[in-house]
Design an enzyme around this catalytic site. Structure first.
Site, PDB file in Angstrom:
ATOM      1  N   HIS A 367       0.601  -1.949  -2.766  1.00 41.95           N
ATOM      2  CA  HIS A 367       0.143  -0.653  -2.078  1.00 41.95           C
ATOM      3  C   HIS A 367       1.612   0.106  -1.374  1.00 41.95           C
ATOM      4  CE1 HIS A 367      -0.979   0.137   1.923  1.00 41.95           C
ATOM      5  NE2 HIS A 367      -1.332  -0.663   2.502  1.00 41.95           N
ATOM      6  N   ASP A 371      -1.649   4.556  -0.925  1.00 43.40           N
ATOM      7  CA  ASP A 371      -1.798   4.064   0.594  1.00 43.40           C
ATOM      8  C   ASP A 371      -3.352   3.433   0.612  1.00 43.40           C
ATOM      9  OD1 ASP A 371       0.445   4.627   1.494  1.00 43.40           O
ATOM     10  OD2 ASP A 371       0.077   6.856   2.008  1.00 43.40           O
TER      11      ASP A 371
END
Length: 404
Positions: A367, A371
């Site tokens: 992450h 995204d």
């Protein structure tokens, strides 16, 4: 002449190896190019061939970590080959030591057959109590279990015992230790998150049923799921290039090619060879390359170069029966797709509940660089391609795509 055999470098970044197994014994006569040892690096297990023929003297033990370039054995190239290829030197018998006076153990009372054979009345009582005669010491003649012995016997309320309860402690191979280190590192040093989806495999099943025999007869390989998934993944990577990138300090490295790592099971554990430029491979090319890499992994012939440099990984836990899992990122990559088993499940199509072959898929991603929009969009793109392969993966011409 005494030849010093040194550990060759298995790869640029590897500084030491571990002697996994000696395939010869100290003092054996070895032939040139004969495999004399298996050595583990942090990436693969490799065979060490003899550089010359002669009598070998081992300089390292199994399990020893040896630096690249260090001497692991000597070969006396001037030694003659023994008849029958037996070891050149026989071990001399050790000098005979005086025998110590034998101390006989104290006699121990043995259980006789009678001690395990209850009387009929005692047998009935023991059966009712679910007690084995072997657990009772009889007080009757010759140790026979009497009715009174059975009445006084108390069933054990503890944990049942019996059977093998041994244990064995063995050192992990260097490869397994490195895999463990990398997995822990991936968990601790990445912001790993997993998103899931489900795929209706009906269209792929129909294509395979229609063309698999013709495909195998022409190309010599089977038409499996991996070619469809690889094509779907490379398409999705081109649509969402952040998933095909990785972090290097404060920088992002993006790739305009798709080197797909494929997790396969080898004799020494999990290996992840790489399909280079998979976006340019046809269905036949993917299946042939996966077969080649799987055979090399099974036979222990995979090289370090073949397992280095992937940009994305596909792991198929479904071949072992896994229904759902959260695959761990293969660093320094940023994403891994987990495939699972196919199970017939009820789903809704056109407002109707129908039974269809369904696979759950999982995308684990870093992450820090990917995204939620890119990760979810990527997995949805994979799902769309797998559920409509004729249009999205075959340009509406399956026979041409499969080179039939």
């Amino acid at each position: 002449m005494i030849l010093e055999m040194k550990v060759p470098s298995p790869g640029e970044s590897i500084k030491e190896v571990e002697i996994a197994t000696w395939l010869v014994k100290d003092g054996d006569y070895v032939e040139k190019d004969q495999a004399i040892a298996e050595v583990d690096s942090d990436k693969a297990t490799l065979e060490l061939p003899a550089e010359e023929s002669g009598i070998i003297t081992l300089k390292a033990e199994e399990g020893d970590a040896v630096a690249v370039g260090a001497v692991v054995c000597l070969i006396d190239t001037s030694a003659a080959k023994p008849a029958g290829n037996a070891p050149a030197a026989e071990a001399k018998p050790a000098a005979e030591t005086p025998k110590k006076e034998e101390v006989k153990p104290a006699p121990v009372a043995e259980k006789t057959y009678a001690s395990q054979t209850p009387s009929p009345a005692a047998r009935k009582i023991l059966d009712e109590k679910n007690i084995q005669p072997i657990d009772i010491v009889g007080t009757g003649k010759a140790g026979r279990i009497t009715k009174e012995d059975a009445e006084n016997a108390v069933p054990s309320m503890g944990t049942p015992t019996g059977g093998a309860r041994g244990s064995e402690k063995t050192k992990l191979s260097m490869l397994r230790r490195k895999v463990a280190e990398r997995l822990v590192s991936a968990k601790n040093e990445t912001a790993m998150l997993t998103t899931f989806n489900e795929v209706d495999m009906t269209a792929i099943y129909e294509l395979r049923n229609q063309y698999k025999e013709e495909f195998k007869n022409k190309h010599g390989v089977g038409l499996g799921f991996m070619s469809f998934f690889t094509k779907a993944v490379t398409r999705a990577l081109q649509l969402y290039p952040d998933v095909n990138s990785m972090i290097d300090g404060d920088y992002k490295i993006a790739y305009d090619f798709c080197d797909i790592s494929v997790a396969v099971s080898g004799p020494k554990g999990l290996m992840v060879p790489v399909m280079r430029s998979a976006e340019n491979l046809s269905f036949r090319g993917v299946e042939a390359e996966i077969k080649r890499l799987a055979i090399r992994a099974r036979d222990g012939q995979i090289t370090v170069d073949e397992m280095t440099g992937g940009t994305f990984t596909i792991s198929n836990g479904g071949v072992f029966g896994s229904m759902l899992s959260t695959p761990i990122i293969n660093p320094p990559q940023s994403g891994i797709l987990g495939m699972h088993n196919v199970v017939e499940r009820p789903i809704v199509k056109n407002g109707q509940i129908v039974i269809a072959p369904v696979m759950f898929v999982a995308l684990s991603y870093d992450h820090r660089i990917i995204d939620g929009r890119e990760s979810v969009g990527f997995l949805v793109a994979v799902k769309e391609a797998l559920e409509n392969p004729t249009e999205l993966l075959m340009d509406n011409n399956p026979k041409k795509a499969l080179e039939l």
